[in-house]
Design a protein around this motif. Structure first.
Motif, PDB file in Angstrom:
ATOM      1  N   MET A   1       0.857  -1.173   0.000  1.00 14.78           N
ATOM      2  CA  MET A   1       0.000   0.000   0.000  1.00 14.78           C
ATOM      3  C   MET A   1       0.902   1.235   0.000  1.00 14.78           C
ATOM      4  N   ARG A   2       0.631   2.163  -0.914  1.00 14.96           N
ATOM      5  CA  ARG A   2       1.370   3.425  -0.955  1.00 14.96           C
ATOM      6  C   ARG A   2       0.353   4.544  -1.074  1.00 14.96           C
ATOM      7  N   ILE A   3       0.236   5.327  -0.031  1.00 16.21           N
ATOM      8  CA  ILE A   3      -0.593   6.524  -0.040  1.00 16.21           C
ATOM      9  C   ILE A   3       0.384   7.686  -0.145  1.00 16.21           C
ATOM     10  N   TRP A   4       0.545   8.173  -1.354  1.00 16.17           N
ATOM     11  CA  TRP A   4       1.577   9.157  -1.664  1.00 16.17           C
ATOM     12  C   TRP A   4       1.338  10.495  -0.977  1.00 16.17           C
ATOM     13  N   SER A   5       2.420  11.079  -0.484  1.00 19.88           N
ATOM     14  CA  SER A   5       2.359  12.444   0.051  1.00 19.88           C
ATOM     15  C   SER A   5       2.450  13.466  -1.072  1.00 19.88           C
ATOM     16  N   VAL A   6       3.034  13.073  -2.201  1.00 20.79           N
ATOM     17  CA  VAL A   6       3.176  13.998  -3.329  1.00 20.79           C
ATOM     18  C   VAL A   6       1.810  14.258  -3.964  1.00 20.79           C
ATOM     19  N   HIS A   7       1.689  15.397  -4.608  1.00 17.51           N
ATOM     20  CA  HIS A   7       0.434  15.756  -5.272  1.00 17.51           C
ATOM     21  C   HIS A   7       0.118  14.714  -6.345  1.00 17.51           C
ATOM     22  N   PRO A   8      -1.147  14.326  -6.477  1.00 13.90           N
ATOM     23  CA  PRO A   8      -1.499  13.293  -7.455  1.00 13.90           C
ATOM     24  C   PRO A   8      -1.206  13.679  -8.906  1.00 13.90           C
ATOM     25  N   ARG A   9      -0.993  14.957  -9.202  1.00 15.54           N
ATOM     26  CA  ARG A   9      -0.669  15.339 -10.586  1.00 15.54           C
ATOM     27  C   ARG A   9       0.616  14.688 -11.058  1.00 15.54           C
ATOM     28  N   PHE A  10       1.494  14.319 -10.108  1.00 17.42           N
ATOM     29  CA  PHE A  10       2.784  13.734 -10.459  1.00 17.42           C
ATOM     30  C   PHE A  10       2.699  12.239 -10.762  1.00 17.42           C
ATOM     31  N   LEU A  11       1.571  11.618 -10.449  1.00 14.39           N
ATOM     32  CA  LEU A  11       1.410  10.187 -10.672  1.00 14.39           C
ATOM     33  C   LEU A  11       1.039   9.922 -12.122  1.00 14.39           C
ATOM     34  N   ASP A  12       1.555   8.843 -12.671  1.00 13.73           N
ATOM     35  CA  ASP A  12       1.098   8.408 -13.985  1.00 13.73           C
ATOM     36  C   ASP A  12      -0.277   7.759 -13.803  1.00 13.73           C
ATOM     37  N   GLY A  13      -0.920   7.391 -14.901  1.00 16.16           N
ATOM     38  CA  GLY A  13      -2.259   6.817 -14.818  1.00 16.16           C
ATOM     39  C   GLY A  13      -2.329   5.583 -13.943  1.00 16.16           C
ATOM     40  N   LYS A  14      -1.365   4.692 -14.117  1.00 22.53           N
ATOM     41  CA  LYS A  14      -1.341   3.466 -13.323  1.00 22.53           C
ATOM     42  C   LYS A  14      -1.173   3.790 -11.837  1.00 22.53           C
ATOM     43  N   GLY A  15      -0.316   4.746 -11.533  1.00 22.86           N
ATOM     44  CA  GLY A  15      -0.091   5.135 -10.146  1.00 22.86           C
ATOM     45  C   GLY A  15      -1.313   5.785  -9.517  1.00 22.86           C
ATOM     46  N   LEU A  16      -2.010   6.613 -10.293  1.00 23.30           N
ATOM     47  CA  LEU A  16      -3.211   7.274  -9.774  1.00 23.30           C
ATOM     48  C   LEU A  16      -4.298   6.254  -9.476  1.00 23.30           C
ATOM     49  N   ALA A  67      -8.366  12.840 -10.927  1.00 26.13           N
ATOM     50  CA  ALA A  67      -8.913  11.902 -11.912  1.00 26.13           C
ATOM     51  C   ALA A  67      -9.896  12.617 -12.837  1.00 26.13           C
ATOM     52  N   ASP A  68     -10.728  13.484 -12.280  1.00 25.98           N
ATOM     53  CA  ASP A  68     -11.674  14.245 -13.102  1.00 25.98           C
ATOM     54  C   ASP A  68     -10.941  15.105 -14.122  1.00 25.98           C
ATOM     55  N   LEU A  69      -9.853  15.751 -13.705  1.00 22.09           N
ATOM     56  CA  LEU A  69      -9.068  16.588 -14.623  1.00 22.09           C
ATOM     57  C   LEU A  69      -8.529  15.778 -15.801  1.00 22.09           C
ATOM     58  N   ARG A  70      -8.251  14.499 -15.555  1.00 22.44           N
ATOM     59  CA  ARG A  70      -7.700  13.629 -16.600  1.00 22.44           C
ATOM     60  C   ARG A  70      -8.768  12.898 -17.404  1.00 22.44           C
ATOM     61  N   GLY A  71     -10.024  13.095 -17.035  1.00 24.19           N
ATOM     62  CA  GLY A  71     -11.101  12.416 -17.754  1.00 24.19           C
ATOM     63  C   GLY A  71     -11.352  10.994 -17.274  1.00 24.19           C
ATOM     64  N   TYR A  72     -10.810  10.629 -16.116  1.00 19.09           N
ATOM     65  CA  TYR A  72     -11.068   9.307 -15.546  1.00 19.09           C
ATOM     66  C   TYR A  72     -12.398   9.350 -14.811  1.00 19.09           C
ATOM     67  N   ARG A  73     -12.962   8.173 -14.571  1.00 16.99           N
ATOM     68  CA  ARG A  73     -14.244   8.098 -13.880  1.00 16.99           C
ATOM     69  C   ARG A  73     -14.103   7.332 -12.566  1.00 16.99           C
ATOM     70  N   PHE A  74     -13.625   8.011 -11.550  1.00 14.91           N
ATOM     71  CA  PHE A  74     -13.586   7.428 -10.211  1.00 14.91           C
ATOM     72  C   PHE A  74     -14.944   7.715  -9.567  1.00 14.91           C
ATOM     73  N   ASP A  75     -15.426   6.769  -8.799  1.00 16.73           N
ATOM     74  CA  ASP A  75     -16.754   6.874  -8.184  1.00 16.73           C
ATOM     75  C   ASP A  75     -16.660   7.630  -6.855  1.00 16.73           C
ATOM     76  N   ARG A  76     -17.046   8.907  -6.879  1.00 15.99           N
ATOM     77  CA  ARG A  76     -16.998   9.747  -5.671  1.00 15.99           C
ATOM     78  C   ARG A  76     -17.869   9.204  -4.551  1.00 15.99           C
ATOM     79  N   THR A  77     -18.902   8.456  -4.881  1.00 16.15           N
ATOM     80  CA  THR A  77     -19.795   7.955  -3.833  1.00 16.15           C
ATOM     81  C   THR A  77     -19.104   6.938  -2.925  1.00 16.15           C
TER      82      THR A  77
END
Length: 156
Positions: A1-16, A67-77
């Motif tokens: 498990m890795r909960i990154w401290s860095v901003h998610p913008r730095f993650l590639d798609g797989k990492g996000l 994820a929204d900025l990248r056009g991904y569909r993560f379920d906010r609910t």
């Protein structure tokens, strides 16, 4: 498990995507819905908060916004407490630097174009965190020797 401290913008798609899934698991652990991972060191900083579920919810909100900025569909609910907040948890310079070096190594292997984009950038933390002076966190289980990393992850 890795909960990154860095901003998610730095993650590639797989990492996000991986961070999203792993943080949902962390949320389940903190809510007492699973017996696995209960002693995982990545959870220490969330458990230390007055509202661990709210803190992890704020973290997840940052991920889903990226994820929204990248056009991904993560379920906010799936976020139990989607708190929009800034800088609740301190992260040390050493921890952020360690994670930056760790992330860069992963990106070079699986997403060289993303690694190249961020090569000369000073990392920023996820919006939930604020940077404070200090070494790699005690809860971290370092792979590479953090002593060879500079304050923001480069070679010292």
């Amino acid at each position: 498990m890795r909960i990154w401290s860095v901003h998610p913008r730095f993650l590639d798609g797989k990492g996000l995507v991986a961070c999203w899934r792993e943080t949902l698991l962390a949320q389940a652990v903190l809510a007492g819905r699973t017996r696995g991972y209960t002693r995982h060191p990545q959870l220490v900083r969330f458990r230390a908060q007055d509202d661990p579920i709210g803190a992890v919810g704020a973290y997840l909100t940052g991920l889903v916004d990226e994820a929204d900025l990248r056009g991904y569909r993560f379920d906010r609910t799936r976020i139990e407490r989607p708190v929009a907040t800034n800088a609740l948890i301190a992260v040390t310079e050493g921890q952020l630097g360690y994670e930056w070096g760790h992330l860069q190594a992963k990106l070079v292997e699986r997403s060289p174009e993303v690694a190249a984009r961020w090569r000369d950038v000073t990392p920023e933390p996820h919006r939930l965190f604020r940077i404070v002076p200090g070494p790699v966190e005690d809860w971290e289980r370092p792979g590479p020797d953090p002593a060879r990393l500079g304050p923001l992850g480069g070679d010292a």
